[in-house]
Design a protein around this motif. Sequence first.
Motif, PDB file in Angstrom:
ATOM      1  N   PHE A 214      25.866 -24.582 -30.890  1.00  0.00           N
ATOM      2  CA  PHE A 214      25.217 -25.104 -29.677  1.00  0.00           C
ATOM      3  C   PHE A 214      26.246 -25.523 -28.624  1.00  0.00           C
ATOM      4  O   PHE A 214      26.084 -25.267 -27.431  1.00  0.00           O
ATOM      5  N   ALA A 215      27.283 -26.165 -29.106  1.00  0.00           N
ATOM      6  CA  ALA A 215      28.285 -26.724 -28.175  1.00  0.00           C
ATOM      7  C   ALA A 215      29.129 -25.648 -27.515  1.00  0.00           C
ATOM      8  O   ALA A 215      29.880 -25.943 -26.581  1.00  0.00           O
ATOM      9  N   THR A 216      28.995 -24.405 -27.997  1.00  0.00           N
ATOM     10  CA  THR A 216      29.818 -23.326 -27.421  1.00  0.00           C
ATOM     11  C   THR A 216      29.011 -22.416 -26.502  1.00  0.00           C
ATOM     12  O   THR A 216      29.498 -21.357 -26.096  1.00  0.00           O
ATOM     13  N   LEU A 217      27.766 -22.804 -26.186  1.00  0.00           N
ATOM     14  CA  LEU A 217      26.933 -22.005 -25.296  1.00  0.00           C
ATOM     15  C   LEU A 217      26.961 -22.602 -23.888  1.00  0.00           C
ATOM     16  O   LEU A 217      27.110 -23.809 -23.703  1.00  0.00           O
ATOM     17  N   ASP A 218      26.789 -21.742 -22.912  1.00  0.00           N
ATOM     18  CA  ASP A 218      26.750 -22.236 -21.528  1.00  0.00           C
ATOM     19  C   ASP A 218      25.352 -22.713 -21.192  1.00  0.00           C
ATOM     20  O   ASP A 218      24.466 -22.764 -22.046  1.00  0.00           O
ATOM     21  N   ILE A 219      25.145 -23.016 -19.922  1.00  0.00           N
ATOM     22  CA  ILE A 219      23.863 -23.575 -19.482  1.00  0.00           C
ATOM     23  C   ILE A 219      22.719 -22.603 -19.684  1.00  0.00           C
ATOM     24  O   ILE A 219      21.554 -22.996 -19.819  1.00  0.00           O
ATOM     25  N   ASN A 220      23.046 -21.305 -19.745  1.00  0.00           N
ATOM     26  CA  ASN A 220      22.022 -20.267 -19.974  1.00  0.00           C
ATOM     27  C   ASN A 220      21.881 -19.907 -21.446  1.00  0.00           C
ATOM     28  O   ASN A 220      21.247 -18.905 -21.778  1.00  0.00           O
ATOM     29  N   LYS A 221      22.497 -20.727 -22.277  1.00  0.00           N
ATOM     30  CA  LYS A 221      22.460 -20.510 -23.716  1.00  0.00           C
ATOM     31  C   LYS A 221      23.068 -19.172 -24.115  1.00  0.00           C
ATOM     32  O   LYS A 221      22.612 -18.486 -25.024  1.00  0.00           O
ATOM     33  N   ARG A 222      24.145 -18.848 -23.414  1.00  0.00           N
ATOM     34  CA  ARG A 222      24.948 -17.673 -23.713  1.00  0.00           C
ATOM     35  C   ARG A 222      26.337 -18.138 -24.143  1.00  0.00           C
ATOM     36  O   ARG A 222      26.758 -19.245 -23.790  1.00  0.00           O
ATOM     37  N   PRO A 223      27.071 -17.309 -24.873  1.00  0.00           N
ATOM     38  CA  PRO A 223      28.428 -17.705 -25.254  1.00  0.00           C
ATOM     39  C   PRO A 223      29.262 -18.084 -24.037  1.00  0.00           C
ATOM     40  O   PRO A 223      29.409 -17.295 -23.091  1.00  0.00           O
ATOM     41  N   ASP A 224      29.740 -19.293 -24.051  1.00  0.00           N
ATOM     42  CA  ASP A 224      30.506 -19.828 -22.919  1.00  0.00           C
ATOM     43  C   ASP A 224      31.889 -19.162 -22.878  1.00  0.00           C
ATOM     44  O   ASP A 224      32.603 -19.135 -23.888  1.00  0.00           O
ATOM     45  N   PRO A 225      32.274 -18.599 -21.726  1.00  0.00           N
ATOM     46  CA  PRO A 225      33.600 -17.964 -21.607  1.00  0.00           C
ATOM     47  C   PRO A 225      34.754 -18.901 -21.970  1.00  0.00           C
ATOM     48  O   PRO A 225      35.860 -18.433 -22.252  1.00  0.00           O
ATOM     49  N   LYS A 226      34.472 -20.201 -21.950  1.00  0.00           N
ATOM     50  CA  LYS A 226      35.501 -21.142 -22.362  1.00  0.00           C
ATOM     51  C   LYS A 226      35.872 -20.952 -23.834  1.00  0.00           C
ATOM     52  O   LYS A 226      37.006 -21.241 -24.247  1.00  0.00           O
ATOM     53  N   TYR A 227      34.892 -20.472 -24.590  1.00  0.00           N
ATOM     54  CA  TYR A 227      35.101 -20.340 -26.025  1.00  0.00           C
ATOM     55  C   TYR A 227      35.125 -18.881 -26.514  1.00  0.00           C
ATOM     56  O   TYR A 227      35.550 -18.626 -27.639  1.00  0.00           O
ATOM     57  N   TYR A 228      34.665 -17.951 -25.693  1.00  0.00           N
ATOM     58  CA  TYR A 228      34.498 -16.569 -26.165  1.00  0.00           C
ATOM     59  C   TYR A 228      35.091 -15.567 -25.178  1.00  0.00           C
ATOM     60  O   TYR A 228      35.125 -15.791 -23.966  1.00  0.00           O
TER      61      TYR A 228
END
Length: 971
Positions: free
Chosen positions: A704-718
């Motif tokens: 959960f903590a690695t998803l962005d506001i759109n509930k997609r993999p956050d580029p910060k982590y992926y």
Amino acid sequence: MRLLFILVLFIASKSFVYAQTTDPLLTPDVENQKKWVDSIYDGFTLDQKIGQLFMVQAFSNMGLRHENIISQMVTNNHIGGIIFSKGDPVSQAKFNNTLQSAAKVPLLIGMDAEWGLSMRLDSTYAFPWNMTLGAIKNNKLVEKAGYHIGEHCRRLGVHFNFAPDIDINTNPKNPIIGNRSFGEDRDNVTEKASAFMHGMHQAGVLSSAKHFPGHGDTDTDSHLALPTIDFDLKRIDSIEIYPYRRLIKEGVSSVMVAHLNVPALEPQNGLPSSLSKHIITDILKEKMGFKGLIFTDALNMKGVANFSSPGDIDLAAFLAGNDILLISEDVPRAAQKLKEAYDSGIISEERLAYSVKKILKAKYKVGLNNLKPVKLDNLLADLNRTEDDALYQKLMENAITVVKNKGDILPIRNLETKKIAYLKLGDDDGSDFLKGLQKYGKVHEVVGNNLDEVIENLKAYNTVIIGFHRSNDNPWKSFAFTNKEMVWLYEIARTNTVILDVFVRPYALLDLKTLENVEGLVVSYQNSPFAQDASAQVIFGAIQAQGSLPVSIGNGFVAGNGLTLSSLSRLGYAIPERVGMSTEKLNKIDAIAQRAVDEKMTPGIQLLVARKGKVIYSKNFGKHTYDKNAEPVKFNDMYDVASLTKILATLPLIMELEEKGIVSLDTKLSRILPDYVNSNKKDITLKQMLSHYARLNPWIPFYFATLDINKRPDPKYYRKESGGKFTVKVANDLYMRSDYQDTIQKRIKDSDLLKSLHYRYSDLPYFILKKYLEKHYDKGMDELVQDRFYQSLGANHTTYNPNNIFSDINIVPTEIDDYYRHQKIQGFVHDMGAAMQGGVGGHAGIFSNANDVAKIMQTFLQKGFYGGKRYFKPETLDKFNTCFYCDENNRRGVGFDKPQLSDTGPTCGCVSMSSFGHSGFTGTYAWADPEEEIVYVFLANRTFPKAGSNTLLRENIRTDIQKLIYEAIID
């Protein structure tokens, strides 16, 4: 000269004396039998008496004209019996009933069914040939084969089986006996023949020892010419005649006399033994005291037919002492010749009555005084029974013979060091052998257009298994190596470590000039699917090797040779009845599994049941997905087994360390991981964690903590490509930061404990233990389980991240992810926490098939021993299979799930409390029961396309199947 010969014959034949003390045709109610025989005989006309002497050949596949001819013989010539030949069982039964209804006195029905009715009929059961039975040391099994064949004969209305063939096949070039013989050793042949005969008698079928005085040492086929047995009296008495003395003493029903030229026994040059009064009357009846029926061999065979004309041959055969004239070339003419001889006084009434009354006694003995027609209902099923498969399988397992085992190459051990190739020689199918081998190890078939190509391809392997496969259709099929095959064998053996397995008669090996370079030599005798599968089990030590050669095969190997090899306690494969289970009841599982697929509880299922070390049920249902063009589920397809990973991967590693004293069940978390010294979890023990009795949260949704506001993999982590910190592959084209592993562990360490101590299932212990194990060994979990367990177990389809090794066609997809990775998940672990660890979790991540899971569960069931290797001590398994907190209403063992303590739980409620296992979120389930020695594996992808509602669980599919398994136990 003739007088001198007769004197010599008389003196020598004293050794033949071994008188039959009782009449083998008598029944316990001898008085009623005699009354029936006398009343029938007294009511006969001369034509009817003579007619009883004939047994006519009939076919059930030659049409109405043939049937009418035979029917006319029954009514017009009053024939006494029928020997049925080719056709099918239903047609034969109908034809039989028709003929019996037309006969004034019921017909005596005979057949050549040496290895079962299939010797003559299609759609019937083929048991192993005599040569194969000759390799079996346990004569009780041979007796059982005779019994089963007798049951089949009886069911089809056959009263006389012209078996056993007791020829001692001392001539490898014998064109007509060969595989029909129990072998070359007179004592072994006699023992086997005796056992087979007694089995048939127990089934109520009459026997016939053949071919008197012995057809084993000739290279001529008596169907085509008259063979000569050119030995002296001493040899014939000590070899050829020997088994007849024993069987006569033990009550053989009849003897069939061969068409042979035996100068030592018959003074008239070229007179067939079947027409010799010296051989039949003087020796067989008077000197040996035989009181049963005497049959000629078929009178249309050239070995006798060339001697004289039809009719004259029949008369000569009767005058020689035969009772029944088998397959006369011309019954009306022969009957007329016999009648003329009677009228002229050549045949007396006493002589005629002697044979006819014997025939009638035999008819009474088989119940023809109270004839019942052959029932057609379920006939085919009754002639092809599951118990016949079970017996055949056991016979083959006991027959397979290991002749050579240089360097203890057999059974194959240390699978982690073996690279095994299979090469097929011969012109018949060897696919069942290859499939059987592949159940145990990584075995690859090697092919090539020429020898050089094959030898080059074999360089990648350190063990080569060569299977020599020839047709199993009948025992007369070609069995020899071709010159090309011999050259290939010699050259391959010269440069490779070779196990040669021959699925033909042993005589094939006589052509091989040398076996020096062959390390392992296995004789499997026949090329049936059961023989191939059993041989693969012998090679890998799932069953013992215990057969012995029935004949000599050259290169110093003689009859009686055979090495006994112990089992390595690997899983075998067998018919359910072999281990006290019912095939019919187990098959009820099919309906439940198919219902689960049809009602879309899961796209597909792999199901396996083993008992007493034998896999007895292994079936696949459905497809990989619901797409109509999707791959059907196959034996080696791999499923994401989810939480089964806990007991298939993490638990064995922990058990190993506990056994070595590196940890104990009371070891605290702070000791194995110093990071936890100041944690609220520092005093939690291994026993508490693995028993789910440690106040740990069930799970943490790390992703959960690695998803962005759109509930997609956050580029910060992926990232979509691997590079830099982004090296943890969680799906296709999706890589997570490697440093996030520390974040996962920190969140677990810092998480709150549950407020109260009670049973609560949690994944968190396995995150913790994965960290500990990898730190302790300085190696990844994926490498650890392969190196320490899976490779040596032969669990070759069990791995983390299977997409690195296997094609997608062999990996069942798990889900269409629309909440995290947003793609079809296939070959990547479904569990998000495990995916974030690169697919290698302590709680999830393993992919496997049912067969491999069963191997691991069987290792647990066998208290840590499998494949000749001890992985754990029995007391270790007992310790981890203990419910330490049952008094606190916690059913769990240490890592293992256990049966419910109340009404509901993980099992059907019908398993023993010592049983153990686990289930997985994707629909998987594995359970072992030490008390019933049962392993049950259920693999599914119920999460495809969406995890959603767990209908599979709600409908009790897995536990309903488990209940049926226990209902199928019959002992």
